[in-house]
Design a protein around this motif. Sequence first.
Motif, PDB file in Angstrom:
ATOM      1  N   TRP A  65       0.710  -1.080  -0.148  1.00 29.81           N
ATOM      2  CA  TRP A  65       0.067   0.057   0.214  1.00 29.81           C
ATOM      3  C   TRP A  65       0.900   1.306  -0.295  1.00 29.81           C
ATOM      4  CZ3 TRP A  65      -1.184   3.474   4.240  1.00 29.81           C
ATOM      5  CH2 TRP A  65      -2.356   4.515   3.783  1.00 29.81           C
ATOM      6  N   LEU A  66       1.946   1.092   0.788  1.00 29.32           N
ATOM      7  CA  LEU A  66       2.898   2.409   0.973  1.00 29.32           C
ATOM      8  C   LEU A  66       3.405   2.671  -0.290  1.00 29.32           C
ATOM      9  CD1 LEU A  66       4.249   2.044   4.529  1.00 29.32           C
ATOM     10  CD2 LEU A  66       2.827   3.918   3.732  1.00 29.32           C
ATOM     11  N   ALA A  67       3.859   1.598  -1.086  1.00 32.73           N
ATOM     12  CA  ALA A  67       4.392   1.710  -2.573  1.00 32.73           C
ATOM     13  C   ALA A  67       3.436   2.356  -3.369  1.00 32.73           C
ATOM     14  CB  ALA A  67       5.155   0.413  -2.757  1.00 32.73           C
ATOM     15  N   PHE A  68       2.356   1.893  -3.425  1.00 29.07           N
ATOM     16  CA  PHE A  68       1.299   2.550  -4.301  1.00 29.07           C
ATOM     17  C   PHE A  68       1.275   4.138  -3.950  1.00 29.07           C
ATOM     18  CE2 PHE A  68      -3.012   3.529  -5.244  1.00 29.07           C
ATOM     19  CZ  PHE A  68      -3.235   3.285  -6.595  1.00 29.07           C
ATOM     20  N   LEU A  69       1.185   4.342  -2.678  1.00 31.08           N
ATOM     21  CA  LEU A  69       1.017   5.752  -2.408  1.00 31.08           C
ATOM     22  C   LEU A  69       1.975   6.611  -2.794  1.00 31.08           C
ATOM     23  CD1 LEU A  69      -1.626   4.996  -0.519  1.00 31.08           C
ATOM     24  CD2 LEU A  69      -0.679   6.440   1.298  1.00 31.08           C
ATOM     25  N   ARG A  70       3.252   5.843  -3.051  1.00 28.44           N
ATOM     26  CA  ARG A  70       4.389   6.820  -3.474  1.00 28.44           C
ATOM     27  C   ARG A  70       4.493   7.096  -4.742  1.00 28.44           C
ATOM     28  NH1 ARG A  70       8.062   3.400   0.777  1.00 28.44           N
ATOM     29  NH2 ARG A  70       7.989   4.799   2.669  1.00 28.44           N
ATOM     30  N   LEU A  96       0.754  -5.103  -6.820  1.00 26.60           N
ATOM     31  CA  LEU A  96       0.756  -5.882  -5.108  1.00 26.60           C
ATOM     32  C   LEU A  96      -0.310  -5.238  -4.552  1.00 26.60           C
ATOM     33  CD1 LEU A  96       4.636  -5.786  -4.165  1.00 26.60           C
ATOM     34  CD2 LEU A  96       3.421  -7.743  -5.145  1.00 26.60           C
ATOM     35  N   LEU A  97      -0.762  -4.025  -4.568  1.00 28.62           N
ATOM     36  CA  LEU A  97      -2.131  -3.856  -3.857  1.00 28.62           C
ATOM     37  C   LEU A  97      -3.239  -4.394  -4.429  1.00 28.62           C
ATOM     38  CD1 LEU A  97      -3.269  -2.072  -1.841  1.00 28.62           C
ATOM     39  CD2 LEU A  97      -3.334  -0.208  -3.362  1.00 28.62           C
ATOM     40  N   ARG A  98      -3.202  -4.986  -5.658  1.00 28.84           N
ATOM     41  CA  ARG A  98      -4.342  -5.543  -6.041  1.00 28.84           C
ATOM     42  C   ARG A  98      -4.327  -7.279  -5.493  1.00 28.84           C
ATOM     43  NH1 ARG A  98      -3.283  -3.226 -11.210  1.00 28.84           N
ATOM     44  NH2 ARG A  98      -2.151  -5.125 -12.128  1.00 28.84           N
ATOM     45  N   ARG A  99      -3.207  -7.748  -5.243  1.00 28.08           N
ATOM     46  CA  ARG A  99      -3.075  -8.970  -4.622  1.00 28.08           C
ATOM     47  C   ARG A  99      -3.324  -8.762  -3.275  1.00 28.08           C
ATOM     48  NH1 ARG A  99       2.900 -11.048  -6.111  1.00 28.08           N
ATOM     49  NH2 ARG A  99       2.215 -12.853  -4.731  1.00 28.08           N
ATOM     50  N   VAL A 100      -3.155  -7.596  -2.654  1.00 24.37           N
ATOM     51  CA  VAL A 100      -3.493  -7.679  -1.182  1.00 24.37           C
ATOM     52  C   VAL A 100      -5.223  -7.662  -1.239  1.00 24.37           C
ATOM     53  CG1 VAL A 100      -3.705  -5.887   0.455  1.00 24.37           C
ATOM     54  CG2 VAL A 100      -1.708  -6.054  -0.479  1.00 24.37           C
ATOM     55  N   GLY A 101      -5.782  -7.079  -2.180  1.00 22.74           N
ATOM     56  CA  GLY A 101      -7.157  -7.185  -2.309  1.00 22.74           C
ATOM     57  C   GLY A 101      -7.784  -8.680  -2.483  1.00 22.74           C
ATOM     58  N   GLU A 102      -7.241  -9.440  -3.417  1.00 17.65           N
ATOM     59  CA  GLU A 102      -7.172 -10.900  -3.782  1.00 17.65           C
ATOM     60  C   GLU A 102      -7.009 -11.587  -2.457  1.00 17.65           C
ATOM     61  OE1 GLU A 102      -4.428 -11.791  -6.685  1.00 17.65           O
ATOM     62  OE2 GLU A 102      -5.371 -10.599  -8.111  1.00 17.65           O
ATOM     63  N   HIS A 103      -5.989 -11.268  -1.474  1.00 21.82           N
ATOM     64  CA  HIS A 103      -5.880 -12.038  -0.191  1.00 21.82           C
ATOM     65  C   HIS A 103      -7.057 -11.696   0.673  1.00 21.82           C
ATOM     66  CE1 HIS A 103      -3.406 -13.280   3.345  1.00 21.82           C
ATOM     67  NE2 HIS A 103      -3.954 -12.146   3.760  1.00 21.82           N
ATOM     68  N   ASN A 104      -7.415 -10.531   0.746  1.00 21.77           N
ATOM     69  CA  ASN A 104      -8.516 -10.070   1.632  1.00 21.77           C
ATOM     70  C   ASN A 104      -9.830 -10.791   1.233  1.00 21.77           C
ATOM     71  OD1 ASN A 104     -10.853  -7.649   1.893  1.00 21.77           O
ATOM     72  ND2 ASN A 104      -9.422  -7.689   3.703  1.00 21.77           N
ATOM     73  N   ALA A 105     -10.006 -10.795  -0.123  1.00 27.44           N
ATOM     74  CA  ALA A 105     -11.501 -11.549  -0.634  1.00 27.44           C
ATOM     75  C   ALA A 105     -11.384 -13.045  -0.179  1.00 27.44           C
ATOM     76  CB  ALA A 105     -11.492 -11.196  -1.844  1.00 27.44           C
TER      77      ALA A 105
END
Length: 263
Positions: A218-223, A229-238
């Motif tokens: 998430w921090l890398a995306f904000l920068r 990788l943030l999309r993969r975080v979403g897949e993990h959460n789902a």
Amino acid sequence: MLRRLRERGPRKATPAIGTGPIDRHLPGEEIAPGLWRHTEHRPSLVAPALLDLSALARPARAGRRRPAPPDFDTPIARERLWFFDTETTGLAGGSGTRAFMVGVARFGPDGLTITQFTTATMAAEAAMLEAALPSLDDDALLVSYNGRSYDRPLLSTRLTLARLRDPLRDRPHLDLLHPTRRRWRDHLPDCRLATVERQVLGIVRNHDLPGSEAPAAWLAFLRGGSAALLRRVGEHNAQDLASLAALLLHHLEHVAAIDAPRG
């Protein structure tokens, strides 16, 4: 780190010479500045219209025949269950930890619907909390995995800091970590959700991004970095939410088998 980022603001993405534009795509739709909502449906996870959660909600030391808490002592309509899971900037909790993604799942007659809210800027957190929590009806019952100790207090803290009403604090809450521990603590190496889903539910995640790597993604995306990788975080959460719903159904099948009359 978060304070420094807030003071600087997000960095602009600067593609390297000779490369294409950086992948900044987030799934779903932007429903407020910096806030994205994504919805998906899992038709394989169908629950009975009424669910008897009394055996799962009993206190750990009460024994099977002791009464369940009042909110769980009668069968509950599946639509009342409000599964939730968060992705946060750390595991320590406290006012310095923020949620950057909230996932919510609800049973319907044709399966499980998962809705995720993701912040793409620091300033979008309050909007995320306001958007995620209206789906919490007055008669909703919370369902989580370790959410009683972590996710729910963290969200309550963030709501307080944002000066928003907290609809979670006194809500009836079924934390599936506790009945899972009672049932499998002597049979599994640990009772993490990943262990239970693999060894009990038979769910194997391929190319899953570990939860410990979510804050950096998430921090890398904000920068200004890639959204991959943030999309993969979403897949993990789902998948966490889908596994939580599947685990609840598995527990209920087990209870029904125990209580069934023997011929």
